[in-house]
Design an enzyme around this catalytic site. Structure first.
Site, PDB file in Angstrom:
ATOM      1  N   LYS A 176       6.389   4.436  -4.655  1.00  0.00           N
ATOM      2  CA  LYS A 176       7.101   5.700  -4.944  1.00  0.00           C
ATOM      3  C   LYS A 176       8.294   5.802  -4.002  1.00  0.00           C
ATOM      4  O   LYS A 176       8.153   6.125  -2.834  1.00  0.00           O
ATOM      5  CB  LYS A 176       6.160   6.901  -4.742  1.00  0.00           C
ATOM      6  CG  LYS A 176       6.482   8.034  -5.649  1.00  0.00           C
ATOM      7  CD  LYS A 176       7.283   9.213  -5.227  1.00  0.00           C
ATOM      8  CE  LYS A 176       7.804   9.688  -3.992  1.00  0.00           C
ATOM      9  NZ  LYS A 176       9.214  10.138  -4.076  1.00  0.00           N
ATOM     10  N   GLU A 179      13.150  10.295  -4.185  1.00  0.00           N
ATOM     11  CA  GLU A 179      13.775  10.687  -5.450  1.00  0.00           C
ATOM     12  C   GLU A 179      15.270  10.331  -5.469  1.00  0.00           C
ATOM     13  O   GLU A 179      15.793   9.867  -6.483  1.00  0.00           O
ATOM     14  CB  GLU A 179      13.602  12.202  -5.641  1.00  0.00           C
ATOM     15  CG  GLU A 179      13.992  12.677  -7.012  1.00  0.00           C
ATOM     16  CD  GLU A 179      13.948  14.204  -7.138  1.00  0.00           C
ATOM     17  OE1 GLU A 179      13.989  14.895  -6.103  1.00  0.00           O
ATOM     18  OE2 GLU A 179      13.875  14.681  -8.274  1.00  0.00           O
ATOM     19  N   GLY A 229       8.073   8.441   6.364  1.00  0.00           N
ATOM     20  CA  GLY A 229       8.797   9.671   6.069  1.00  0.00           C
ATOM     21  C   GLY A 229       8.617  10.672   7.190  1.00  0.00           C
ATOM     22  O   GLY A 229       8.311  10.311   8.327  1.00  0.00           O
ATOM     23  N   GLY A 230       8.785  11.935   6.857  1.00  0.00           N
ATOM     24  CA  GLY A 230       8.741  12.993   7.865  1.00  0.00           C
ATOM     25  C   GLY A 230       7.314  13.286   8.343  1.00  0.00           C
ATOM     26  O   GLY A 230       6.331  13.027   7.635  1.00  0.00           O
ATOM     27  N   THR A 233       5.221  15.790   6.113  1.00  0.00           N
ATOM     28  CA  THR A 233       4.663  15.128   4.916  1.00  0.00           C
ATOM     29  C   THR A 233       3.531  14.186   5.317  1.00  0.00           C
ATOM     30  O   THR A 233       2.487  14.128   4.647  1.00  0.00           O
ATOM     31  CB  THR A 233       5.755  14.323   4.174  1.00  0.00           C
ATOM     32  OG1 THR A 233       6.956  15.073   4.139  1.00  0.00           O
ATOM     33  CG2 THR A 233       5.330  13.978   2.770  1.00  0.00           C
ATOM     34  N   GLY A 234       3.740  13.478   6.410  1.00  0.00           N
ATOM     35  CA  GLY A 234       2.718  12.533   6.868  1.00  0.00           C
ATOM     36  C   GLY A 234       1.396  13.226   7.165  1.00  0.00           C
ATOM     37  O   GLY A 234       0.316  12.736   6.813  1.00  0.00           O
ATOM     38  N   CYS A 285      14.751   6.597  11.980  1.00  0.00           N
ATOM     39  CA  CYS A 285      13.616   7.176  12.701  1.00  0.00           C
ATOM     40  C   CYS A 285      13.649   6.820  14.176  1.00  0.00           C
ATOM     41  O   CYS A 285      13.176   7.560  15.016  1.00  0.00           O
ATOM     42  CB  CYS A 285      12.315   6.694  12.073  1.00  0.00           C
ATOM     43  SG  CYS A 285      12.210   4.905  11.955  1.00  0.00           S
ATOM     44  N   GLU A 386      13.600  16.592  15.517  1.00  0.00           N
ATOM     45  CA  GLU A 386      14.323  15.462  14.927  1.00  0.00           C
ATOM     46  C   GLU A 386      15.449  15.978  14.034  1.00  0.00           C
ATOM     47  O   GLU A 386      15.211  16.773  13.125  1.00  0.00           O
ATOM     48  CB  GLU A 386      13.365  14.603  14.095  1.00  0.00           C
ATOM     49  CG  GLU A 386      14.044  13.360  13.565  1.00  0.00           C
ATOM     50  CD  GLU A 386      13.121  12.509  12.708  1.00  0.00           C
ATOM     51  OE1 GLU A 386      12.390  13.068  11.879  1.00  0.00           O
ATOM     52  OE2 GLU A 386      13.148  11.276  12.869  1.00  0.00           O
TER      53      GLU A 386
END
Ligand code: NDP
Length: 499
Positions: A176, A179, A229-230, A233-234, A285, A386
């Site tokens: 995935k 987007e 990712g962020g 979300t993690g 990152c 961040e």
């Protein structure tokens, strides 16, 4: 380049239009569309994963001998190299990185497949010391369907970093992409197909993470998620994983400390600090976004650093001369501008940057100048959160103890940099700093053979390295009985049966 035709997605090997809403992928340098596609629907997600599970069971991919799967992965690497320039140009359009950088990302993706092919072919299982009349072994098995969820900042490299070891391990992979950057994942699926990965073993499911990524993570047939990712979300993914008792690896955010000691080679340190924060427009990152400089050299260092930042070429990503391209979206640039305003409200002085550049075709894109903020303490939100853009917070330090304390005073612990000619001091600080990766007298350099990951809110688990393949496998212990007599507990003897 732009075709108004909708791009197909890949549902377990079948190329067709996604069942979700249509959207456009924009070139961040001009805000013009470069591709149109339909996101996948929830029904597509279920179909892709169910068929991937079937392909895992029936395609023979998992049963191939290591050298046979490795040959296919070598072919993937070769195809990426053969199509390198086309892929690099497409990656530039998809996320606006300068062409020299996207070429490096494509080369890194090819290198990753090559490395995991070699690792797979040479990976050994272990025979463990036995404590009885049996031989004990530790072996690894593929998991089934695994998911890879990636961000927009370095698509082809981060996708290869998950796809290559997951395929090497014999799994089916559902990818995935973010987007806003769907193109490289689709290209990788096409290349895998061309290289001989069986149909159904790779799927690419573009769409919104909160809907599609969430559904993938929750699907009962998905046995592992590898996420980059962020941190927010993690953590969400980690909660779902806990409910499913599913292993995850989480490569999350950072606010990495770069430390310049008074005996540092200043030419090296200035170049390294500029590269560490401003390459990739700071959308990295591991960006060295918190700078600590020994007070005795602070003024001189900041003068040289600001001159260097002002001289960076910010502009057209297609130009070989460009060092910094645009940011990924208008919304992301607004977020960075809010952080700079927050910094000022917290007492920061903008040493350089802090504006959108104009002219030279940059007004339509999402450009931002390299920015250095001074006058903040490490506890300021701007120094703690961040920003994920070209914004450096610079602070002086007075002692090694104070330096280490401040460097470690962060929820993040992804990376750090030390600049010093005194190897004993650099070693001491490098060991005392809490971070997944520490660079000494260099920064933001990578080898696929070296494990990568973060501590604390920067993540869980490690990617890369030979052992990276095992992340995508279940471990199994095997005991082979070698005893001449039956197990004694039941009192049955070999002699009794033979009578
Ligand atoms: P996000 O966490 O928003 O997105 C990352 C991916 O997760 C995207 O594909 C996104 O989809 C998807 N996603 C979003 N919500 C969910 C959900 N609920 N369930 C499942 N998937 C979801 O991060 P950003 O896009 O903002 O990426 C930047 C972040 O990535 C930064 O914090 C950065 O530090 C981190 N990063 C970490 C790296 C590392 O190796 N440690 C390397 C690179 C980046 P969509 O975009 O379609 O919504």
């Amino acid at each position: 380049m732009f075709s108004s035709e909708l791009l197909p997605v890949n549902i377990a090997g079948e190329w067709r239009l996604g069942g979700g809403d249509a959207y456009e992928s924009l070139y961040p340098a001009t805000a013009e569309p470069i591709a149109r596609l339909n996101a996948v629907s929830l029904a597509d997600v279920d179909e892709a994963i169910t068929r991937a599970h079937h392909a895992f069971l029936t395609s023979g991919w998992a049963q191939k001998l290591p050298h046979e799967r490795a040959a296919v992965l070598h072919r993937v690497a070769q195809l990426i190299r053969e199509q390198g320039e086309t892929l690099a140009q497409k990656q530039r359009l998809d996320n606006g990185k300068p062409i020299n950088e996207t070429r490096a990302l494509v080369a890194s993706a090819a290198g990753t497949f090559q490395f995991f092919a070699a690792a797979l072919e040479t990976l050994e299982e272990t025979i463990t010391p036995s404590r009885g009349p049996f031989v004990t072994m530790s072996v690894h098995e593929p998991m089934g369907v695994v998911a890879a969820i990636t961000p927009w900042n370095s698509p082809i490299a981060s996708e290869a970093q998950k796809l290559a070891p997951a395929l090497a391990a014999g799994n089916a992979v559902v990818l995935k992409p973010a987007e806003v950057t769907p193109l490289m994942a689709l290209e990788l699926a096409r290349i895998c197909e061309e290289a001989g990965v069986p149909k159904g073993i790779v799927s690419v499911l573009p769409g919104k993470g909160s809907v599609i990524g969430d559904a993938i993570t929750k699907h009962p047939l998905v046995k592992r998620v590898s996420f980059t990712g962020g941190t927010t979300t993690g953590k969400h993914i980690a909660h779902i994983a806990a409910d499913k008792m599913m292993p995850v690896s989480l490569e999350l955010g950072g606010k990495s400390a770069t430390m310049v000691l008074e005996d540092a080679d200043l030419d090296h340190a200035v170049s390294g600090v500029l590269y560490g924060i401003f390459s990739s427009s700071g959308e990295s990152c591991i960006a060295g976004s918190r700078l600590f400089v020994a007070r005795s050299i602070y003024d001189e260092f900041l003068t040289r650093l600001a001159e260097g930042a002002n001289a960076l070429r910010v502009g057209d990503p297609a130009s070989e001369q460009t060092q910094m391209g645009p940011l990924i979206t208008a919304k992301h640039r607004e977020g960075i501008e809010r952080y700079v305003a927050l910094g000022v409200s917290e007492g920061a002085h903008i040493r350089t940057g802090g504006v959108r550049p104009h002219g030279d075709g940059r007004d339509k894109g999402y450009f931002y100048t390299p920015t250095i903020l001074e006058g903040l303490t490490n506890s300021a939100r701007t120094a703690q959160e961040e920003i994920f853009g070209p914004v450096l917070v610079a602070m002086p330090f007075d002692s090694e103890e104070a330096l280490i304390e401040q460097a470690n005073d962060s929820i993040y612990a992804l990376a750090a940099g030390v600049w010093s000619r005194d190897f004993k001091r650099a070693w001491r600080i490098g060991r005392a700093v809490q971070a997944g990766t520490v660079w000494v007298n260099t920064y933001k350099q990578f080898s696929v053979s070296t494990p990568f990951g973060g501590w604390r809110d920067s993540g869980l688990g490690r990617e890369k390295g030979r052992e990276g393949i095992f992340q995508y496998m279940e471990q199994k212990s095997m005991y082979w009985g070698t005893n001449d007599e039956p197990l004694p507990w039941a009192g049955v003897t070999h002699r009794a049966w033979s009578n």
